[in-house]
Structures are given as C-alpha cells and as structure tokens.
Design a protein around this motif. Sequence first.
Motif, PDB file in Angstrom:
ATOM      1  N   PRO B 342       0.815  -1.235   0.000  1.00 49.35           N
ATOM      2  CA  PRO B 342       0.000   0.000   0.000  1.00 49.35           C
ATOM      3  C   PRO B 342       0.839   1.273   0.000  1.00 49.35           C
ATOM      4  N   ASP B 343       2.081   1.191   0.492  1.00 48.28           N
ATOM      5  CA  ASP B 343       2.925   2.390   0.520  1.00 48.28           C
ATOM      6  C   ASP B 343       3.256   2.909  -0.868  1.00 48.28           C
ATOM      7  N   VAL B 344       3.221   2.021  -1.848  1.00 48.61           N
ATOM      8  CA  VAL B 344       3.531   2.471  -3.211  1.00 48.61           C
ATOM      9  C   VAL B 344       2.332   3.238  -3.750  1.00 48.61           C
ATOM     10  N   PRO B 345       2.513   4.537  -4.044  1.00 47.24           N
ATOM     11  CA  PRO B 345       1.359   5.342  -4.453  1.00 47.24           C
ATOM     12  C   PRO B 345       0.873   4.985  -5.854  1.00 47.24           C
ATOM     13  N   GLN B 346      -0.399   5.300  -6.100  1.00 55.80           N
ATOM     14  CA  GLN B 346      -0.931   5.148  -7.458  1.00 55.80           C
ATOM     15  C   GLN B 346      -0.409   6.303  -8.300  1.00 55.80           C
ATOM     16  N   SER B 347       0.357   5.986  -9.327  1.00 53.31           N
ATOM     17  CA  SER B 347       1.006   7.046 -10.107  1.00 53.31           C
ATOM     18  C   SER B 347       0.578   7.040 -11.569  1.00 53.31           C
ATOM     19  N   ILE B 348      -0.151   6.000 -11.997  1.00 50.57           N
ATOM     20  CA  ILE B 348      -0.537   5.917 -13.408  1.00 50.57           C
ATOM     21  C   ILE B 348      -2.049   6.047 -13.518  1.00 50.57           C
ATOM     22  N   ASP B 349      -2.497   6.951 -14.393  1.00 50.62           N
ATOM     23  CA  ASP B 349      -3.937   7.100 -14.613  1.00 50.62           C
ATOM     24  C   ASP B 349      -4.515   5.791 -15.111  1.00 50.62           C
ATOM     25  N   ARG B 350      -5.677   5.421 -14.577  1.00 49.24           N
ATOM     26  CA  ARG B 350      -6.310   4.193 -15.014  1.00 49.24           C
ATOM     27  C   ARG B 350      -6.971   4.403 -16.377  1.00 49.24           C
ATOM     28  N   SER B 351      -7.065   3.314 -17.115  1.00 48.39           N
ATOM     29  CA  SER B 351      -7.637   3.375 -18.461  1.00 48.39           C
ATOM     30  C   SER B 351      -9.157   3.351 -18.383  1.00 48.39           C
ATOM     31  N   PRO B 352      -9.814   4.096 -19.260  1.00 40.96           N
ATOM     32  CA  PRO B 352     -11.291   3.995 -19.316  1.00 40.96           C
ATOM     33  C   PRO B 352     -11.738   2.717 -20.007  1.00 40.96           C
ATOM     34  N   GLY B 353     -10.809   1.866 -20.375  1.00 41.12           N
ATOM     35  CA  GLY B 353     -11.117   0.654 -21.150  1.00 41.12           C
ATOM     36  C   GLY B 353     -10.376   0.743 -22.473  1.00 41.12           C
ATOM     37  N   HIS B 354      -9.992  -0.419 -23.001  1.00 37.05           N
ATOM     38  CA  HIS B 354      -9.088  -0.420 -24.152  1.00 37.05           C
ATOM     39  C   HIS B 354      -9.753   0.185 -25.384  1.00 37.05           C
ATOM     40  N   GLN B 355     -11.025  -0.143 -25.614  1.00 39.94           N
ATOM     41  CA  GLN B 355     -11.703   0.379 -26.797  1.00 39.94           C
ATOM     42  C   GLN B 355     -12.062   1.847 -26.591  1.00 39.94           C
ATOM     43  N   ARG B 356     -12.477   2.187 -25.348  1.00 32.57           N
ATOM     44  CA  ARG B 356     -12.839   3.583 -25.045  1.00 32.57           C
ATOM     45  C   ARG B 356     -11.612   4.489 -25.207  1.00 32.57           C
ATOM     46  N   ASN B 357     -10.483   4.004 -24.705  1.00 33.37           N
ATOM     47  CA  ASN B 357      -9.229   4.755 -24.823  1.00 33.37           C
ATOM     48  C   ASN B 357      -8.914   5.049 -26.295  1.00 33.37           C
ATOM     49  N   PHE B 358      -9.121   4.019 -27.127  1.00 33.91           N
ATOM     50  CA  PHE B 358      -8.865   4.193 -28.560  1.00 33.91           C
ATOM     51  C   PHE B 358      -9.806   5.238 -29.156  1.00 33.91           C
ATOM     52  N   LEU B 359     -11.112   5.134 -28.847  1.00 29.59           N
ATOM     53  CA  LEU B 359     -12.088   6.062 -29.429  1.00 29.59           C
ATOM     54  C   LEU B 359     -11.825   7.495 -28.961  1.00 29.59           C
ATOM     55  N   ASP B 360     -11.423   7.643 -27.681  1.00 33.50           N
ATOM     56  CA  ASP B 360     -11.076   8.982 -27.195  1.00 33.50           C
ATOM     57  C   ASP B 360      -9.928   9.562 -28.010  1.00 33.50           C
ATOM     58  N   CYS B 361      -8.968   8.682 -28.369  1.00 31.11           N
ATOM     59  CA  CYS B 361      -7.818   9.154 -29.135  1.00 31.11           C
ATOM     60  C   CYS B 361      -8.200   9.467 -30.581  1.00 31.11           C
ATOM     61  N   VAL B 362      -9.196   8.727 -31.103  1.00 32.22           N
ATOM     62  CA  VAL B 362      -9.679   9.057 -32.449  1.00 32.22           C
ATOM     63  C   VAL B 362     -10.157  10.512 -32.468  1.00 32.22           C
TER      64      VAL B 362
END
Lengths: 497, 434
Positions: B342-362
């Motif tokens: 738990p000491d290791v902080p969350q440092s990477i934004d979570r993905s909205p989902g693989h296909q959603r991520n792609f469509l957002d980038c489109v």
Amino acid sequence: MTLAMALTALTLAAPGEPEFTPLLDGESLAGWTATGDESGWVIEDDGTLLTVGTVDGGWLATDREYADFVLRLEYMLSEVGNSGVLIRGMTEESVSTEVQLLAPWTPRRDDLHCTGSLYGHVAVDPRPDETPLVWHSMEITAVGKLLTVSVDGVEVCRANTDEVESLAGASLSGKIALQSSHSGPDEWVRFRNIRIRDLDAEPGHLAYQLRDEDPAIRRHAQEFAARLGSAMVPELLRLHAEGTPLSVATASEALAWVAAHATKEDGSGGALSAALARELAADWPAQTRKLVLETLTVAGTEDAISPIAASMAHPDLSYSAAAALAAIGGDAARSALAEAIRSDSPGAAIATAIALGSMGAGKGLGALLEASGADEPSVRAAAVNALGRVGEGEASAAAITARLRDPDQAVRAAAQSAACRLAAALARSGHGGMAESLLTRAVAAAEARGQRVSALVVATSIGLTESSAPYRAARAMDSAAVGEARRVAETYSGEGH
Amino acid sequence: MGRRDFLKWSAGAAAFLGAGRGAFAQTVSPGDKINVAHIGLGGMGRSHLEWFAAMPDVNTVALCDVDSEHLATALARAQEIQPGKDIATYSDFRHVLDRGDVDVVTCATPDHWHALVTIMAFDAGKDVYAEKPLCRTVAESRAMVDARQRTRRVFQLGTQIHAGDNYHRAVELVRSGILGDIHTVRLWKTGGSPGLGYPPFEDPPSQLDWEMWQGPAIRRPYTPPRCHFSYRYFWDYSGGVYADFWCHIADIAFWSLGIGEPRRIHARGTTPADGIADTPAWIEVDYEFDGLDLHWSTDVPDVPGAAGKGIGCQFEGTRGSMVVDYGSRVLFIDGEEIEDVPDVPQSIDRSPGHQRNFLDCVRSRRQPESHLDYAANMTLPMLLGCISFRLQRPLEWDAAQGSFVGDEAANRMLSVPYHGPWALPEARRKVAVR
C-alpha cells in the motif's frame, strides 16, 4: 609401418562390405569414450579390443549417436565372460537396450538373459551357440522400431519395440556402447571387426522412413535428412511430388530443416543452392518447383540465378521465382529480373517489377523505365509503382510524369502515387527542384481532389510553402483542395503521443 | 476480379498518401458519432462488434468478411444491437476503405492480413483498432510503423488486458523499486500447436473466397484446418500459441521496464509430429537484453507463485520477485507473500477501457495506450524468436543495423515474399530487408 599394423589395417574393413565403416581404427580408442577407467580397454597388437575384469572400464561408448544402422562385430568370451552391446543408449530419458553377450555359466541364464537377447526385454529363439574361447559373429540391425539380432548368421531375436511393454518410450537414437568384462577379475572379452552401416547417411533409407505411418519415425527421418543436406534434395522432392497432404507436409518441413542446417556457418549453403538449382531443370510438378523456389529464397546463392530466372516464364512460378531472385540480390539477380520484365508474360513482368521495387533497381532501372511504356496496362502500372519506390533521379521522374497522362485509369492512379513517393525521396536526396516540378505535374494531372490533396501534403512535408508551384497550380484549378491540404497539415502538427 | 482491377487496388496499397476521397480530412467533429466498420468477423471480430457497438458514440456502419456465413451471423447480431440502422456488408475490405464516411476500421483478420489491412486503411484515412499479434514479420512491422507516421493515423493493438487495473498496479509496483533491480523476467504460456492430422485437400466451400483469404500469403491447396481459427498453427499465416499470446503477457514486462531490442535470441523446441501444423508444439526462448535476461517457455517455470498459472510473467529483482497474470499478482519480498504494497502510491492514470481509450484518441488525435510504436517494439523479440526457432540456432541481433549479425538466411527471414499483386510498401528507415 610395422607388419602387425599393416595386417591390422587389412582386417579392419571386411571385403565385400563397401557400405560398412570400421568403428575402431585398430590403434586407438579414437571416436570412443569410456565411462570408467580407460586403461581397462586395451588395443592388442593385431587390433583386437580387449576388456579385462581387473579394471572397471565401464562402458566404452561411441562419441556420436546412431539411430538406424546395421552393426557387425565379432566377439570372444572367456570361460565365464559377461559383456554386452548397448544400442541407442546413453540418452537422458530412455530405457536402455542391451544385447547380451554371455558365457553359459552357473547358474544358467534363461533365454531372456542369454547371449543375443535384448537383456530382460526380449528372449532369444532359437538360442545361439554360446561356446566360450571361440570367435562368434554378431549382427544387430535397428530400423525404426524394429530390432533384430543374429549370431553366427542365424537370427535369434527380433522385436518391435512398440509391442514390448518394457521398451515403451525407448529412444530411437543414441550411442553404441560395449560393456566391460564384469564377471570376475580373471574374466575377459575380446571384440574385433566392429563395423557399421549408418543407414541414416543413406538418402534412400531416409526416403523410406519418411513414408512411415509412425509420426515419430518420420520425425526422426526428417532430422537425419537435415543433417544429410543437399544429398537429400531429390528424395524430398520426390516425396513432395506425391502430392498427398502427408507427403507435402513431411517433405516441406524436412526441406526447411535442410535449409536451416545448410545455411549455418558450415558453408554447405552453396552446395544446397546448387542441388536445388539443378532440380529446377527437372520435370517436377509446379507445386514442387514452387517449394524449390521458396527454399532458394532462404538458401539461394548467385549460382542459382539463371535456373531461377528460367522459371520466371511459368505463370504459377513467376512470383516465387522473382522473390527468390530478390532475396539473393546483387547485380546478377537484377540483370536476370530485367530480362524477365521484357517477357511476353504479364504475370512475370509484374512479379519482376514488384521484386525490383523491393530490392532497389540498380542495373534493373533501365528495364523498369522500358516496362513503364509496355503495351499491357497492368505491366505499365506495376513498373510505375516500382519506379516510385526505387526513386532514382530525372529518368524516373520523366517516366512517371509521362504515365500521369496514360490512357489507362489504373496506370494514371499508380503514377499519382509514384509521383508522391518519388518526390519525397528526391527532396530527401537534395533534389528539391525536381521534386517540386514533379508534384506540380501530379497536381495538374490529378483527376480527383484526393489526389491533389495528397500531392499538396507531400509538398508541405518537404518544406514547400503555399506560394510554391504545386500550390499555385492547385489554386488555379481547385481552391478547395488547398484548404483541405491545410487542414490535414494542421492535424499533423497537432499530434502528440 | 480481373488483373487490372487487382492492380488498381495494389497501386492503392502502395500509394504514398492514398488517393481515396478526402483521405486526410478524416477527423471526427466533437458532436458526431464515430462510424466504425469491422473487417474480419470470426470470433474476435464478433467481440469487436459487441465492444464497439456498446459505446454510445459509435455507429456500426459496415461489416466485411471473405466468408459469407461469418458475415450473415455478424449482421444478424448487429441488427439486434442497432435495430433499423443501415449496415452494409462487404466481402472485399477495399470497398470498406473506399467509403468516405467510415472513420474507424477494426481488423480481426488472420495474422497474415494485419499489416496490409492496417496500412491500406491508414492510406485511406482511417484509424485502426487491430487484433494481435501485430504482424508476421519485421518487414511488416516496419512498414506499419512507417505508414502510420506518414499518414498520422491513430492505431491501437487489441491487447485489452493492458487496460485492466491489475497491469497498471503491477507497473507501479515494479517501477517503485520494491523488488530491487529487475535482472530476470520469465514469461510463459502453456499449450502448444496441435498436429491437426493429415486431412485431405478439398475444394474450398462455396461461402468462402479462399483466394482472398490467402491474400498476400503463399498459395496452398485448401483444407479446413488451414483456414478459420486453426490457421494459427501454420507459419504461412501466423506463429502458433507463442506468437498469439506473447503480446498479452510480454506487455506487462515491456510496459514496466521500458525494454529495448534484444542482443541475442536463442529458441529451442519442436513442431508437432502428428499433422500438417508446423508451429511450435513447445518452445523455449532465451533473450539477452541490455542488463536483463528474458525467458519464454511453454512450461510453467519453477518459481514462487507460478504454479497453476497457465500464463504469467515473473519479475525477479535483487530484493524480491513478483508473478503477474491477467487478473492477479503475488509478490515475494523477504520471504513474505503479499498481494500489494500500500505504501507504493498510485502514479498511473487508469484506463477507461481499451476500446474507449482508442475512441477517445480518435477524437483527440493523441496516441492510445497500445499505440503502434509501442506495439512494434514489444512484438519484435517474438518475431525474432520465430526465426531462431525455425532456423534452430541462436542469433545475434544488431539493433542499430536492424539485422542479424553474420547470418544471411536469418536476415532473409525478416520478410516473407508477398503473393502478387499484393505488395508491402517499403519502410523508409532501417530497411534491412532485401
């Protein structure tokens, strides 16, 4: 050379057995390694190998492995001598198969453990003569899963290892090893005339095994075929030409292994290339010749160029032949391709253009330029396409420009693409003026807005401004194309990762 | 289709910038729905249909397959999801690329089509969501990277595990240094190529365009195992289980450690002995990277936490180790077995989902989480491993030259000949392929 040594040399290879090779040189243990004390193995003056019970010599094993073979030897046992011949042994996972050599001592051994038996696995029938202190001859054959043992010319044991439960999983390959005398300090065993016919070095034998029903046998034969290299090529093609799914798959895979093996640094790649090239002249079916060409794509050398080029005219082979020539590369391959592009077969000409386009034209450039004016539109289109890729200066630009006004629509479209590709290459090599002029002509000849936009985007990418000649030409004809090209350029610059 | 029509198309494939309608104006306005077409509608293609149709801002406008049964099944399902919408069907993907209103294509064809479909889609101004594995050869990978840079399209490789929380958390843990310096990575996936027997050659079924199915691949007589699904077990089209699963599980290692190109590749293994299939029945590959040993195996390695996992990645560092699979992870630090630190902080934004991520980038024109440059780098060691396996020898790789050292046969295998008139556009850089 002493008289004794000369006599020894004479006795090594028995007359009338040209296929057999001596396994001992009569002077040393070269080619063999003892698992125990090597001094327990003695070469006597006449070349006989002696093992005595006072020293534990362990097993004396061949350094290399044998799978299918005929082994012949002579042996003599002392009064209660006990030894054996291990075949396909010393492998990691396998049960061992030992052919027993035993004097009839007390207690008397049964038929499952006497001379000639596969010790503990398969009994003899009939029982061989076991008289000690005289020479006996023995022949052991191993072919796939069939093992036979003959003593003094009589077959005494025969087994299919698949039918012997205790031999399940027995290795199909391994070392041959002799067992040291181990029945007492005063006991001994002598061997002489140990010689082998290595069936796996014979293409005919492997060809037979490659047709076996048992996949393990076929697999084994494929591996040995790979070691045999170019000598196996005719047999493998014969198998392939049988044309059944099994024969095609077995032959294709074996030939791939042959190529992988031969193209290693051992330098036999040239021999394989020559062997394959020879077969191109033979009367194989097209599918089999295609396999030869595919293999030449990996293993071909310059010597194979002219037979490959001769296959270009065959409509089913031109693509494979062109690919093989492109893989071999060099000016000789380019010249051969340049010749093929002038052939009457449009298929061969198109295959050639694709090949030259992928390898860089060099000496083939003249042929591509010529083909860009061929009668057949599909050849013109392929040539123009290739010219756009190899992109060499003014002559290419002129040829592509000429095709921008070709009577055939497909050729004109190919010329548009080629003009864009060549212009980018010209700009990279410092010929910006030539690139600008080519793009201007492409814009002027374009039949659709998309083509104009493509040319303008290339113009922007090579640093031309909207006041350059291609843009001026586009603005005069189709101002909307300029706006669209600008939007595309903005999309470019906005890209991030 | 006659040769001339074919050529016209192949000319399109080689076009520098595509000559389609308004090729480069293909950007989606914020208020518009994204028009999606699916190419290849076997098992994965039908998943694409489901995934994308579930998005509120997607119109499914076209379906394409060379097998009319696949097409009919997919169309029936698409009409259930989007009742009343006009969905066009095609047997030739070039007609899909010809449509000016298609923004995005997904590609779930067999592997030997991935590179050409992707490159031709780029040239036609489409963004691409393509199934893994990326492609069959290094030359294809280079041509894809080159075409994308040329056309500035958006590309996502279909490694959907990437988007899950587990992989994100595993990356954070590795990068935090709690395992120390990572010196060894082990990847595995159990199961190998079946032999598939020796079925007789047949005429292709009437609903299948076998010529188009084969496309750029070498021509072979038809037999059912060569086609749908089990094509994967033939080098002509793919590379077996190893090629299929490499990117899913190598993903976590390459993402965590930013691994470059290998120096040495040594593959061992056998192909099945009981059939026409020719990809590995089992395979082990040892890779040497700069400061890292990486191993692939068909067998589960004998390391803590691996037992019972059919696929996995083990990171071994100077202070501890971690085994990660698709949905779980277990760490071993100082002999203690834990699931998280738990000491290791969350440092990477979570993905909205693989296909959603792609469509957002489109829409944003940014590059998605499994973008092409990343996917090509991650795929390279697998492609090189296939060559080492097929040649049955260790190979030295010169990353600067983009070629093997002193092995001409291996270098020739960086590309495969295309069956004409299909041709792979040549990449501009690192063209070691002759």
